[in-house]
Design an enzyme around this catalytic site. Structure first.
Site: not given
Length: 434
Positions: A319-321
């Site tokens: 997720e994301c990072g």
């Protein structure tokens, strides 16, 4: 059986007014009086809750009518009311912003609202703003305002004298760098990176010690929720979760759900460890990989171990990072390029201006999961998406969702309790009964 507990909803006229400072001050003050304080944060947020947890000494959960659902919110408040001496809820943005808004949440659960107003640059106008916020809607009770960033005693008296009697002044807080919470892109600086946070919190608590906020607010009544029982859909599964300074955007509710479904959660550090623990599935959550890109890049053993995990086809969520780390390269804020894990194609780069933010639904093959986006980066050369996030109120496609072997990667942060069955399917191979 109903539960009763003093409760106060801390909202504001806008973002940046000092809600977190005030909520943390309240939590720390009442904790220092020997009271058990439970704090909630409205909407998706990983950073404010870290500060509020330090202030209150207890985990801080998200409350959001769209992301989590009404019954989930009702359940969290009811559970808190059964054990706490005080419940505090910090709102998001301004009182009336968003659909649903902080005002909607307060009205739904009959929570009294205190409004924080940064009064720098105005005096009597503060009263007009306060009156408007208190009277714009009639379905919740505004019990008063907290005037923040005051410059002098005279400033305080001008505001106090101009306020209508039905919107009293609960506290005036003077501008003071000693209680201000430091910020960076995405929000507040995380507690472990701050020096003197405990002293800041104690000084903030002292600032309200001789105001009406030092008294317990009115008692609210909370009803039990009608939530289905969590089923053991992940019984026996071992899930490795990255958690360190680079990957810290993790809802406690997500971890709790995995465990309630029978999974064993095992933590590891992509910064420090040479490999993840033996596991059936793996989760790379969001965080600040851009601040630690050099160390992440240099940990060749971890990158090789993750590549083996990926090539085995075992379930992975990034997720994301976590997605930035799973791609080939990441360009940090100083335009330095670092090699990442290289599980999937893609080059991530930080941006000076804001990226995407807001609520979205992730239409996974396993089922829809409520989620949100909040990032200051972008990615190039990624895989063709299997789906796009559905924005809450806008027809434009949201964040891309890509999949390769067992890896699902997206900028979206998923809220697992919104669809436990889909999450169970995501973290284990083969069909799972929903």
């Amino acid at each position: 059986m109903q539960a009763r507990c003093p409760a106060l909803f801390i909202s504001a006229m806008a973002s940046g007014q000092g809600k977190t400072t005030v909520t943390a001050a309240l939590a720390r003050y009442h904790r220092n009086q020997g009271r058990k304080v439970r704090v909630f944060k409205t909407g998706p947020d990983y950073l404010d809750p870290q500060i509020l947890q330090i202030a209150s000494g207890a985990p801080v959960e998200p409350l959001d009518l769209w992301m989590a659902g009404e019954e989930y919110c009702r359940d969290q408040l009811y559970r808190a009311a059964r054990e706490a001496d005080l419940i505090l809820i910090e709102g998001a943005m301004g009182l009336l912003d968003g659909e649903p808004s902080s005002a909607d949440l307060a009205a739904r659960f009959n929570l009294p609202v205190a409004v924080v107003i940064n009064a720098k640059g105005m005096a009597q106008t503060t009263a007009a703003v306060a009156y408007g916020l208190a009277n714009y809607r009639r379905d919740f009770q505004c019990v008063g305002i907290i005037a923040n960033a005051l410059g002098s005693e005279r400033h305080l008296s001008l505001i106090a004298e101009s306020l209508p009697s039905q919107v009293p002044l609960l506290a005036g807080i003077f501008r003071d760098d000693a209680i201000a919470l430091p910020e960076r892109h995405l929000g507040l600086v995380q507690p472990y990176e701050q020096q003197g946070l405990e002293q800041r919190l104690d000084q903030a608590a002292a600032a309200i010690a001789h105001t009406p906020l030092a008294n317990l607010p009115a008692t609210a009544t909370f009803k039990p929720a009608l939530l289905p029982a969590v089923r053991p859909m992940l019984a026996g599964a071992r899930i490795a979760v990255a958690r360190d300074a680079a990957f810290s955007f993790i809802y406690a509710a997500n971890l709790r759900l995995l465990q309630e479904m029978g999974a064993e959660v095992l933590f590891f550090s992509p910064l420090e460890d040479s490999e993840p623990p033996p596991a059936d599935a793996l989760w790379l959550p969001g965080g600040y990989p851009e601040l630690h890109a050099e160390r992440l890049s240099a940990n060749q053993a971890m990158k090789a171990a993750l590549k083996r995990f990926f090539m085995d086809g075992r379930p992975m969520l990034a997720e994301c990072g976590g997605m930035l780390y799973a791609q080939e390269t990441l360009t940090d804020q100083q335009d330095r390029i670092f090699a990442m894990a290289g599980l999937i194609p893609g080059a991530g780069e930080m941006r000076a201006k804001r990226g995407c933010q807001g609520m979205q639904t992730a239409p996974l093959p396993e089922g829809d999961v409520r989620a949100h986006a909040h990032h200051h980066s972008r990615s190039h050369g990624t895989l063709p998406p299997i789906a796009y996030g559905r924005r809450q109120r806008h027809p434009a496609p949201g964040e891309v969702i890509v999949r390769s072997k067992g890896l699902t990667a997206t900028y979206l942060h998923l809220f697992f309790p919104s669809n436990p069955g889909a999450v169970a399917n995501l973290f284990r191979p083969g069909p799972t009964e929903v």
